[in-house]
Design a protein around this motif. Structure first.
Motif, PDB file in Angstrom:
ATOM      1  N   GLN A 254     -20.225  -4.901  -3.521  1.00 35.33           N
ATOM      2  CA  GLN A 254     -18.764  -4.619  -4.028  1.00 35.33           C
ATOM      3  C   GLN A 254     -18.395  -6.134  -4.164  1.00 35.33           C
ATOM      4  OE1 GLN A 254     -15.690  -2.787  -1.993  1.00 35.33           O
ATOM      5  NE2 GLN A 254     -14.326  -2.816  -3.700  1.00 35.33           N
TER       6      GLN A 254
ATOM      7  N   LYS B  39     -18.084  -7.662   8.110  1.00 36.37           N
ATOM      8  CA  LYS B  39     -17.186  -6.604   8.475  1.00 36.37           C
ATOM      9  C   LYS B  39     -17.705  -5.736   9.590  1.00 36.37           C
ATOM     10  CE  LYS B  39     -14.554  -2.396   7.279  1.00 36.37           C
ATOM     11  NZ  LYS B  39     -14.101  -1.675   6.304  1.00 36.37           N
TER      12      LYS B  39
ATOM     13  N   PRO C 271     -10.778  -0.415  -5.416  1.00 36.13           N
ATOM     14  CA  PRO C 271      -9.741   0.142  -4.622  1.00 36.13           C
ATOM     15  C   PRO C 271      -8.475   0.658  -5.422  1.00 36.13           C
ATOM     16  CG  PRO C 271      -9.357  -2.059  -4.050  1.00 36.13           C
ATOM     17  CD  PRO C 271     -10.662  -1.803  -5.239  1.00 36.13           C
ATOM     18  N   GLY C 272      -8.009   2.108  -5.245  1.00 32.42           N
ATOM     19  CA  GLY C 272      -6.853   2.356  -5.740  1.00 32.42           C
ATOM     20  C   GLY C 272      -5.697   1.483  -6.054  1.00 32.42           C
ATOM     21  N   PRO C 273      -5.411   0.543  -5.155  1.00 32.83           N
ATOM     22  CA  PRO C 273      -4.085  -0.119  -5.333  1.00 32.83           C
ATOM     23  C   PRO C 273      -4.407  -1.458  -6.058  1.00 32.83           C
ATOM     24  CG  PRO C 273      -4.577   0.115  -2.902  1.00 32.83           C
ATOM     25  CD  PRO C 273      -5.666   0.800  -3.817  1.00 32.83           C
TER      26      PRO C 273
ATOM     27  N   LYS D 132      -6.147  -0.084   7.879  1.00 35.70           N
ATOM     28  CA  LYS D 132      -5.020  -0.166   6.654  1.00 35.70           C
ATOM     29  C   LYS D 132      -4.839   1.366   6.113  1.00 35.70           C
ATOM     30  CE  LYS D 132      -7.985  -3.342   5.083  1.00 35.70           C
ATOM     31  NZ  LYS D 132      -8.509  -4.338   3.976  1.00 35.70           N
TER      32      LYS D 132
ATOM     33  N   GLU E 286     -10.086   4.542   8.293  1.00 36.85           N
ATOM     34  CA  GLU E 286      -9.389   3.354   8.353  1.00 36.85           C
ATOM     35  C   GLU E 286      -7.987   3.510   8.348  1.00 36.85           C
ATOM     36  OE1 GLU E 286     -10.753   0.322   5.636  1.00 36.85           O
ATOM     37  OE2 GLU E 286     -12.432  -0.015   7.150  1.00 36.85           O
TER      38      GLU E 286
ATOM     39  N   ARG F  63       0.888  -1.088   0.029  1.00 42.87           N
ATOM     40  CA  ARG F  63      -0.065  -0.102   0.001  1.00 42.87           C
ATOM     41  C   ARG F  63       0.763   1.310  -0.176  1.00 42.87           C
ATOM     42  NH1 ARG F  63      -5.112   0.105   1.393  1.00 42.87           N
ATOM     43  NH2 ARG F  63      -6.190  -1.934   1.329  1.00 42.87           N
TER      44      ARG F  63
ATOM     45  N   THR G 199     -12.379  -7.616   6.856  1.00 44.05           N
ATOM     46  CA  THR G 199     -12.521  -6.336   6.286  1.00 44.05           C
ATOM     47  C   THR G 199     -12.867  -6.718   4.713  1.00 44.05           C
ATOM     48  OG1 THR G 199     -10.185  -6.205   5.444  1.00 44.05           O
ATOM     49  CG2 THR G 199     -10.826  -4.863   7.260  1.00 44.05           C
ATOM     50  N   ILE G 200     -13.301  -5.768   3.963  1.00 43.24           N
ATOM     51  CA  ILE G 200     -13.900  -6.155   2.543  1.00 43.24           C
ATOM     52  C   ILE G 200     -12.882  -6.920   1.707  1.00 43.24           C
ATOM     53  CG2 ILE G 200     -14.947  -5.516   0.724  1.00 43.24           C
ATOM     54  CD1 ILE G 200     -16.436  -3.244   2.102  1.00 43.24           C
ATOM     55  N   GLU G 201     -11.650  -5.903   1.672  1.00 47.49           N
ATOM     56  CA  GLU G 201     -10.455  -6.581   0.859  1.00 47.49           C
ATOM     57  C   GLU G 201      -9.765  -7.282   1.771  1.00 47.49           C
ATOM     58  OE1 GLU G 201     -10.042  -5.830  -2.059  1.00 47.49           O
ATOM     59  OE2 GLU G 201     -11.312  -4.003  -2.354  1.00 47.49           O
TER      60      GLU G 201
ATOM     61  N   HIS H 200      -5.059   3.465   3.443  1.00 52.83           N
ATOM     62  CA  HIS H 200      -5.714   3.729   2.095  1.00 52.83           C
ATOM     63  C   HIS H 200      -4.547   4.540   1.275  1.00 52.83           C
ATOM     64  CE1 HIS H 200      -9.763   2.425   2.339  1.00 52.83           C
ATOM     65  NE2 HIS H 200      -9.164   2.035   3.258  1.00 52.83           N
ATOM     66  N   HIS H 201      -4.357   4.243   0.069  1.00 53.28           N
ATOM     67  CA  HIS H 201      -3.095   4.718  -0.832  1.00 53.28           C
ATOM     68  C   HIS H 201      -3.296   6.254  -0.723  1.00 53.28           C
ATOM     69  CE1 HIS H 201      -6.328   4.969  -3.886  1.00 53.28           C
ATOM     70  NE2 HIS H 201      -5.561   6.129  -4.404  1.00 53.28           N
TER      71      HIS H 201
HETATM   72  O1  XMP Z   1      -9.002   3.766  -3.021  1.00 53.99           O
HETATM   73  C1  XMP Z   1      -8.759   2.609  -2.185  1.00 53.99           C
HETATM   74  N1  XMP Z   1      -7.460   2.970  -1.858  1.00 53.99           N
HETATM   75  C2  XMP Z   1      -7.290   2.023  -0.691  1.00 53.99           C
HETATM   76  O2  XMP Z   1      -6.015   1.856  -0.282  1.00 53.99           O
HETATM   77  C3  XMP Z   1      -8.238   0.979  -0.158  1.00 53.99           C
HETATM   78  N2  XMP Z   1      -8.335  -0.037   0.557  1.00 53.99           N
HETATM   79  C4  XMP Z   1      -9.639  -0.425   0.455  1.00 53.99           C
HETATM   80  N3  XMP Z   1     -10.415   0.178  -0.207  1.00 53.99           N
HETATM   81  C5  XMP Z   1     -11.804   0.113  -0.312  1.00 53.99           C
HETATM   82  O3  XMP Z   1     -12.592   0.625   0.815  1.00 53.99           O
HETATM   83  C6  XMP Z   1     -13.462   0.115   0.958  1.00 53.99           C
HETATM   84  C7  XMP Z   1     -13.318  -0.641   2.497  1.00 53.99           C
HETATM   85  O4  XMP Z   1     -12.330  -1.813   2.459  1.00 53.99           O
HETATM   86  P1  XMP Z   1     -11.993  -2.465   3.583  1.00 53.99           P
HETATM   87  O5  XMP Z   1     -13.136  -3.196   4.327  1.00 53.99           O
HETATM   88  O6  XMP Z   1     -11.152  -3.638   2.990  1.00 53.99           O
HETATM   89  O7  XMP Z   1     -10.945  -1.601   4.441  1.00 53.99           O
HETATM   90  C8  XMP Z   1     -13.575  -1.091  -0.004  1.00 53.99           C
HETATM   91  O8  XMP Z   1     -14.542  -0.635  -1.063  1.00 53.99           O
HETATM   92  C9  XMP Z   1     -12.370  -1.155  -0.438  1.00 53.99           C
HETATM   93  O9  XMP Z   1     -12.186  -1.843  -2.067  1.00 53.99           O
HETATM   94  C10 XMP Z   1      -9.505   1.213  -0.790  1.00 53.99           C
HETATM   95  N4  XMP Z   1      -9.743   2.091  -1.683  1.00 53.99           N
END
Ligand code: XMP
Ligand code: ATP
Ligand code: GLN
Ligand code: MG
Length: 517
Positions: A437, A509, A395-397, A347, A336, A298, A513-515, A349-350
């Protein structure tokens, strides 16, 4: 345009302060968050229609706990306290708060009293609410009527109607409190006397003005991904500063099948905004080679994005530097990444926690306090095409955080094929809007034994992760029809060489988490 009188949410370090603000906006009343450190005089200078005191991790009787200034109650502004805010309000007005040993976490039955006042009037004799507390109001302040109790909270709600004040120990802002929205609305409309006249178009006007003030006559670039958030952010900025905006779409090689072509073709056609496409595949894949740790991936991606934006900005700038970078950052990205008040880093986020320290751009993030469903409403209001507004988040990554293990071209190709099959079958079944998603994850370092064409295979599993959600803060796994799952599984194992097993993720979640990374 006159700014509407806000309902101020005073943040005492709650995970969900923004959720309160969003529920208020859902009730069509304008709302803003302010930190608890803001002096009361400054809050009152904003001419608030009401003040809501949020929850928080402290105990009101502990040394150094953030307290409510009693001056707040000498004004005639209506006040609503939630959890910590309820306790702080009780204490400031002469009630008592103590740790009784009765803690309540999660779904809890609430018993409104017969004299239930306004908030709980005519609700069932026992109703489910969501609690999260270890301290209790043991005695309500003078002038307040106790309107409900629970097993662990003798004073679970109180009201002082002439004083236009109320409070609850539980959390009306979370979805698990089934009648929570109704209770908040009763406070806003019936106790505070506010009319529901605000709409998201007010956000559009307000943000357009703010963007003009921030950017002036300078040039701006916007990271555009094809997703709804950046499309809406770009549309707002375009409305504010027109041709000073150029969008930059980065093809980092981690995209899904057909995505780059689609953005190039559809976006400009739909919006008329200038777009620069950068092929940065070599750069990203080179930087990610051999990296398996999710946070490291990330951070690398966050850094490379900025380096690409910098290079693009140098090419775009007609005169001098481009100082401003627009991103479609939303509130969940911020919380987050640990950017809320006292919230944990889940995590990076980028676009928030993954940004490099030497970032030189000033960020323009008009959606930073909003949730996805609010952004979609604004997108529709701005006239963006439905297909863009209702696109599933990506997600951006990209696929890099859906390959569990190191990322390389071969693995990306496998995952792209599996992902395309899942998307095709979901669309064919007419279920796109039922699923929020649908990540597809490749367990690249895991192998399992299969039998294919009478021979042994030793391939990788793929995980299907369809989820339902409102705002990505919480989610549940989607109960897709078995025949749809079966078709996806059959096609993936038939069509994607190296994949001989498909599994379904049935985790909500939290805790998942989602990812996967
Ligand atoms: O642009 C993004 N950059 C990131 O680094 C990133 N990490 C998670 N996601 C998206 O955020 C939402 C929640 O994801 P998680 O439950 O995995 O944290 C979900 O919709 C994920 O797809 C990201 N979007
Ligand atoms: N491939 C990309 N090229 C340029 N900018 C990007 C790219 N991917 C992400 N970004 C930037 O990072 C921000 C956050 O990404 P994120 O995926 O959360 O939002 P989105 O793609 O706009 O919407 P969605 O969540 O619906 O996919 C985007 O709004 C955008 O500014
Ligand atoms: N969620 C909260 O606001 C908690 C308030 C306080 N810390 C308690 O445990 O009672
Ligand atoms: Mg995206």
């Amino acid at each position: 345009m006159s700014t509407p009188r806000p309902v101020l949410v005073v943040d005492f370090g709650a995970q969900y302060a923004q959720l309160i603000a969003r529920r208020v906006r859902e009730a069509r009343v304008y709302s803003e968050i302010v930190p608890h450190s803001m002096p009361v005089a400054e809050m009152l200078a904003k001419n608030p229609a009401a003040i809501i005191l949020s929850g928080g991790p402290s105990s009101v009787y502990a040394p150094g706990a953030p307290l409510v200034d009693a001056d707040l109650f000498t004004s005639d502004v209506p006040v609503f306290g939630i959890c910590y805010g309820f306790q702080a309000m009780a204490q400031a007005l002469g009630g008592t708060v103590a740790r009784t040993g009765n803690r309540e976490y999660g779904g809890t039955p609430l018993r409104p009293r017969p004299e239930a006042g306004v908030l709980l009037r005519e609700l069932p004799a026992e109703l489910p609410v969501w609690m999260s507390h270890g301290d209790c109001v043991t005695e309500a302040p003078a002038g307040f009527t106790v309107t409900a109790e629970s097993a662990g909270a003798p004073v679970a709600a109180f009201e002082d109607l002439p004083g236009r004040r109320a409070g609850v120990q539980f959390h009306p802002e979370v979805g698990h409190t089934a009648q929570g929205q109704e209770m908040l609305q009763r406070f806003l409309y019936d106790i505070a006397g506010i009319a529901p006249t605000w709409t998201p178009s007010n956000i559009i006007e307000e943000q357009v003005e703010r963007i003009r003030a921030q950017v002036g006559d300078k040039e701006v670039i916007c990271g555009l991904s094809g997703g709804v958030d950046s499309a809406v952010a770009a549309a707002l900025v375009h409305k504010a500063v027109g041709d000073q905006l150029t969008c930059v779409f980065v093809d980092h090689g981690l995209l899904r099948a057909g995505e780059a072509e689609q953005v190039e073709k559809d976006y400009v056609a739909a919006t008329g905004i200038k777009l620069k496409v950068v092929d940065a595949q070599e750069r990203f894949l080179g930087a990610l080679a051999g990296v398996t740790d999710p946070e490291q991936k990330r951070k690398i991606i966050g850094r490379e994005f900025i380096r690409v934006f910098e290079a693009a900005a140098r090419e775009i700038a007609a005169h001098g530097d481009v100082e401003f970078l627009v991103q479609g950052t939303l509130y969940p990205d911020v919380v987050e990444s640990g950017g809320g008040t006292g919230t944990a880093n889940i995590k990076s986020h980028h676009n928030v926690g993954g940004l490099p320290e030497d970032l030189k751009f000033a960020l323009v993030e008009p959606l930073r306090t909003l949730f996805k469903d609010e952004v979609r409403t604004i997108g529709l209001e701005l006239g963006l095409p439905e297909a863009m507004v209702w696109r599933h988040p990506f997600p951006g990554p990209g696929l890099a955080i859906r390959i569990i293990g190191a990322v390389d071209r071969e693995r990306l190709d496998l995952l792209r094929q599996a992902d395309l099959i899942a998307r095709e079958e979901l669309t064919a079944a007419g279920l796109d809007r039922d699923v929020w998603q649908f990540p597809v994850v490749l367990l690249a370092d895991v192998r399992s034994v299969g039998v294919q064409g009478d021979g042994r295979s030793y391939g990788h599993p793929v995980v299907l992760r369809p989820v339902s959600s409102e705002d990505a803060m919480t989610a549940d796994w989607s109960r897709l029809p078995y025949d749809v799952i079966a078709r996806i599984s059959t096609r993936i194992t038939n069509e994607v060489a190296e994949v001989n097993r498909v599994v379904l993720d049935v985790t909500s979640k939290p805790p998942g988490t989602i990812e996967w990374e």
